[in-house]
Design a protein around this motif. Structure first.
Motif, PDB file in Angstrom:
ATOM      1  N   ARG A  54      10.707 -14.524 -35.024  1.00  0.00           N
ATOM      2  CA  ARG A  54      10.518 -15.148 -33.741  1.00  0.00           C
ATOM      3  C   ARG A  54       9.098 -14.385 -33.245  1.00  0.00           C
ATOM      4  O   ARG A  54       9.034 -13.289 -33.184  1.00  0.00           O
ATOM      5  CB  ARG A  54      11.409 -14.936 -32.862  1.00  0.00           C
ATOM      6  CG  ARG A  54      12.754 -15.966 -33.315  1.00  0.00           C
ATOM      7  CD  ARG A  54      12.295 -17.370 -33.761  1.00  0.00           C
ATOM      8  NE  ARG A  54      11.955 -18.166 -32.852  1.00  0.00           N
ATOM      9  CZ  ARG A  54      11.094 -19.022 -32.491  1.00  0.00           C
ATOM     10  NH1 ARG A  54      10.753 -19.323 -33.979  1.00  0.00           N
ATOM     11  NH2 ARG A  54      10.722 -19.628 -31.697  1.00  0.00           N
ATOM     12  N   PRO A  55       8.263 -15.088 -32.649  1.00  0.00           N
ATOM     13  CA  PRO A  55       6.938 -14.712 -32.220  1.00  0.00           C
ATOM     14  C   PRO A  55       7.258 -13.724 -30.803  1.00  0.00           C
ATOM     15  O   PRO A  55       8.306 -14.002 -29.876  1.00  0.00           O
ATOM     16  CB  PRO A  55       6.128 -15.860 -31.767  1.00  0.00           C
ATOM     17  CG  PRO A  55       7.076 -16.797 -31.318  1.00  0.00           C
ATOM     18  CD  PRO A  55       8.228 -16.630 -32.221  1.00  0.00           C
ATOM     19  N   VAL A  97       5.648  -4.837 -26.327  1.00  0.00           N
ATOM     20  CA  VAL A  97       6.589  -5.597 -27.190  1.00  0.00           C
ATOM     21  C   VAL A  97       6.053  -5.561 -28.520  1.00  0.00           C
ATOM     22  O   VAL A  97       5.020  -6.150 -28.694  1.00  0.00           O
ATOM     23  CB  VAL A  97       6.869  -7.007 -26.549  1.00  0.00           C
ATOM     24  CG1 VAL A  97       8.027  -7.534 -27.546  1.00  0.00           C
ATOM     25  CG2 VAL A  97       7.243  -6.851 -25.286  1.00  0.00           C
ATOM     26  N   LYS A  98       7.154  -4.931 -29.327  1.00  0.00           N
ATOM     27  CA  LYS A  98       6.889  -4.894 -30.730  1.00  0.00           C
ATOM     28  C   LYS A  98       8.100  -5.399 -31.506  1.00  0.00           C
ATOM     29  O   LYS A  98       9.053  -5.526 -31.166  1.00  0.00           O
ATOM     30  CB  LYS A  98       6.359  -3.639 -31.194  1.00  0.00           C
ATOM     31  CG  LYS A  98       5.015  -2.996 -30.561  1.00  0.00           C
ATOM     32  CD  LYS A  98       4.679  -1.585 -31.144  1.00  0.00           C
ATOM     33  CE  LYS A  98       5.648  -0.479 -30.762  1.00  0.00           C
ATOM     34  NZ  LYS A  98       5.110   0.587 -31.217  1.00  0.00           N
ATOM     35  N   HIS A  99       7.842  -5.918 -32.839  1.00  0.00           N
ATOM     36  CA  HIS A  99       8.807  -6.194 -33.514  1.00  0.00           C
ATOM     37  C   HIS A  99       9.477  -4.853 -34.064  1.00  0.00           C
ATOM     38  O   HIS A  99       8.875  -3.852 -34.855  1.00  0.00           O
ATOM     39  CB  HIS A  99       8.369  -7.180 -34.807  1.00  0.00           C
ATOM     40  CG  HIS A  99       8.138  -8.457 -34.610  1.00  0.00           C
ATOM     41  ND1 HIS A  99       6.825  -8.880 -34.290  1.00  0.00           N
ATOM     42  CD2 HIS A  99       9.141  -9.456 -34.224  1.00  0.00           C
ATOM     43  CE1 HIS A  99       7.165 -10.323 -33.941  1.00  0.00           C
ATOM     44  NE2 HIS A  99       8.355 -10.342 -33.988  1.00  0.00           N
ATOM     45  N   ARG A 105      12.488  -8.336 -31.771  1.00  0.00           N
ATOM     46  CA  ARG A 105      11.565  -7.750 -30.828  1.00  0.00           C
ATOM     47  C   ARG A 105      12.254  -6.711 -29.866  1.00  0.00           C
ATOM     48  O   ARG A 105      13.484  -6.566 -29.891  1.00  0.00           O
ATOM     49  CB  ARG A 105      11.218  -9.129 -30.036  1.00  0.00           C
ATOM     50  CG  ARG A 105      10.444 -10.080 -30.656  1.00  0.00           C
ATOM     51  CD  ARG A 105      10.202 -11.280 -30.333  1.00  0.00           C
ATOM     52  NE  ARG A 105      11.748 -11.937 -30.002  1.00  0.00           N
ATOM     53  CZ  ARG A 105      11.940 -13.226 -30.106  1.00  0.00           C
ATOM     54  NH1 ARG A 105      11.044 -14.080 -29.672  1.00  0.00           N
ATOM     55  NH2 ARG A 105      13.108 -13.647 -30.061  1.00  0.00           N
ATOM     56  N   ALA A 106      11.314  -5.829 -29.663  1.00  0.00           N
ATOM     57  CA  ALA A 106      11.975  -4.827 -28.782  1.00  0.00           C
ATOM     58  C   ALA A 106      10.822  -4.235 -27.542  1.00  0.00           C
ATOM     59  O   ALA A 106       9.583  -4.641 -28.148  1.00  0.00           O
ATOM     60  CB  ALA A 106      12.339  -3.382 -29.706  1.00  0.00           C
ATOM     61  N   VAL A 107      11.187  -3.714 -26.617  1.00  0.00           N
ATOM     62  CA  VAL A 107      10.483  -3.248 -25.554  1.00  0.00           C
ATOM     63  C   VAL A 107      10.257  -1.815 -25.656  1.00  0.00           C
ATOM     64  O   VAL A 107      11.189  -1.066 -25.659  1.00  0.00           O
ATOM     65  CB  VAL A 107      10.981  -3.673 -24.090  1.00  0.00           C
ATOM     66  CG1 VAL A 107      10.012  -3.327 -23.153  1.00  0.00           C
ATOM     67  CG2 VAL A 107      11.094  -5.218 -24.228  1.00  0.00           C
ATOM     68  N   TYR A 108       8.953  -1.380 -25.550  1.00  0.00           N
ATOM     69  CA  TYR A 108       8.486   0.267 -25.647  1.00  0.00           C
ATOM     70  C   TYR A 108       7.783   0.544 -24.328  1.00  0.00           C
ATOM     71  O   TYR A 108       6.930  -0.249 -24.000  1.00  0.00           O
ATOM     72  CB  TYR A 108       7.851   0.445 -26.884  1.00  0.00           C
ATOM     73  CG  TYR A 108       8.533   0.123 -28.320  1.00  0.00           C
ATOM     74  CD1 TYR A 108       9.331   1.149 -28.808  1.00  0.00           C
ATOM     75  CD2 TYR A 108       8.476  -1.138 -28.789  1.00  0.00           C
ATOM     76  CE1 TYR A 108      10.066   0.978 -29.980  1.00  0.00           C
ATOM     77  CE2 TYR A 108       9.166  -1.318 -30.000  1.00  0.00           C
ATOM     78  CZ  TYR A 108      10.040  -0.237 -30.628  1.00  0.00           C
ATOM     79  OH  TYR A 108      10.756  -0.462 -31.594  1.00  0.00           O
TER      80      TYR A 108
END
Length: 260
Positions: A54-55, A97-99, A105-108
């Motif tokens: 997913r984007p 946000v990166k994969h 997806r995950a938040v850094y």
């Protein structure tokens, strides 16, 4: 550049009538109060949709979802105002946000958050009537509705809520697992239902994690006449639909790959 979430348009108009009929049929099925959450997942073909990566959504997609929410419930019943259609609950340039290779997806963190600092202020889209939630799901494209299924959470005291910004990409870690040092632990906690603060220092590059159990109650779905997710109600989800079973004793078994 083109919007990765845009729907395909048939330039010759040949399939427009068939597409309209399919949309009407899906809407009618979802609005049927005997249809449960797993039924809706099947109607929208979410299993196949979620097989694809997913984007990372842009601002236009989040604004579209917030506007669709307000239109679905009416401004008088909305938990967000028109001036909240744009923007998000994070400070400028504070997160990326990166994969993630395993979680979707995950938040850094893109800056340092000291313990006690506000990381995110949510403006949740909440539903107190099952019919309004059904209407919202049926009024947006299927690929976005399938993602809402993953992001939404429920509780008897508030109904169903979903965070329509990058906060929905924050993944779960268990606050109750204090014995296994190999398991990830949350670094963000809920001060109240709107404000989420750092529970310890968070450094640039750290994934931001929270304990979904602080605000999610599986029984809330049934209160709105939506049925339940069955076994998955007992588990807590990553962005990609995988879940963590916090009752298991083995850390590897805890990260089982099981679709809704």
């Amino acid at each position: 550049s083109s919007d990765p979430n845009a729907n395909p348009v048939h330039s010759d108009g040949a399939n427009d009538d068939d597409d309209d009929d399919d949309v009407i049929e899906e809407y009618t099925k979802i609005m049927d109060e005997t249809v449960t959450l797993p039924d809706m997942w099947a109607i929208l073909d979410c299993a196949n949709i979620m097989e694809q990566q997913r984007p990372i959504h842009n601002e236009s997609t989040w604004a579209y979802l917030r506007g669709s929410y307000i239109a679905s419930v009416g401004i008088s019943n909305s938990t967000m105002d028109y001036d909240q259609i744009y923007g998000n609950g994070f400070g400028p340039d504070s997160i990326i946000v990166k994969h993630h290779p395993d979680k979707g997806r995950a938040v850094y963190a893109n800056k340092k958050f000291r313990k006690g600092d506000t990381v995110w202020e949510d403006a949740s889209a909440c539903f107190t009537k099952g019919r309004d939630y059904r209407h919202f799901l049926a009024s947006i494209p299927a690929h976005l509705a399938c993602e809402v299924f993953l992001w939404a959470y429920s509780g008897k005291s508030y109904g169903v809520c979903v965070d329509l910004d990058e906060g929905s990409f924050i993944n779960h870690a268990s606050a109750g697992d204090n014995e296994n040092i190999d398991r990830e632990h949350p670094n963000m906690m809920v001060n109240n239902m709107d404000q989420h603060t750092a529970s310890r220092d968070i450094h640039p590059g750290d994934e931001i994690l929270t304990d979904y159990g602080e605000f999610s109650e599986a029984a809330g779905w049934a209160e709105l006449g939506l049925g339940s997710w069955g076994e998955s109600d007992e588990n807590l989800y990553y962005d990609d639909g995988d879940y963590v079973n916090d009752d298991t004793e083995d850390a590897e078994d805890a990260m089982m790959k099981e679709e809704l």
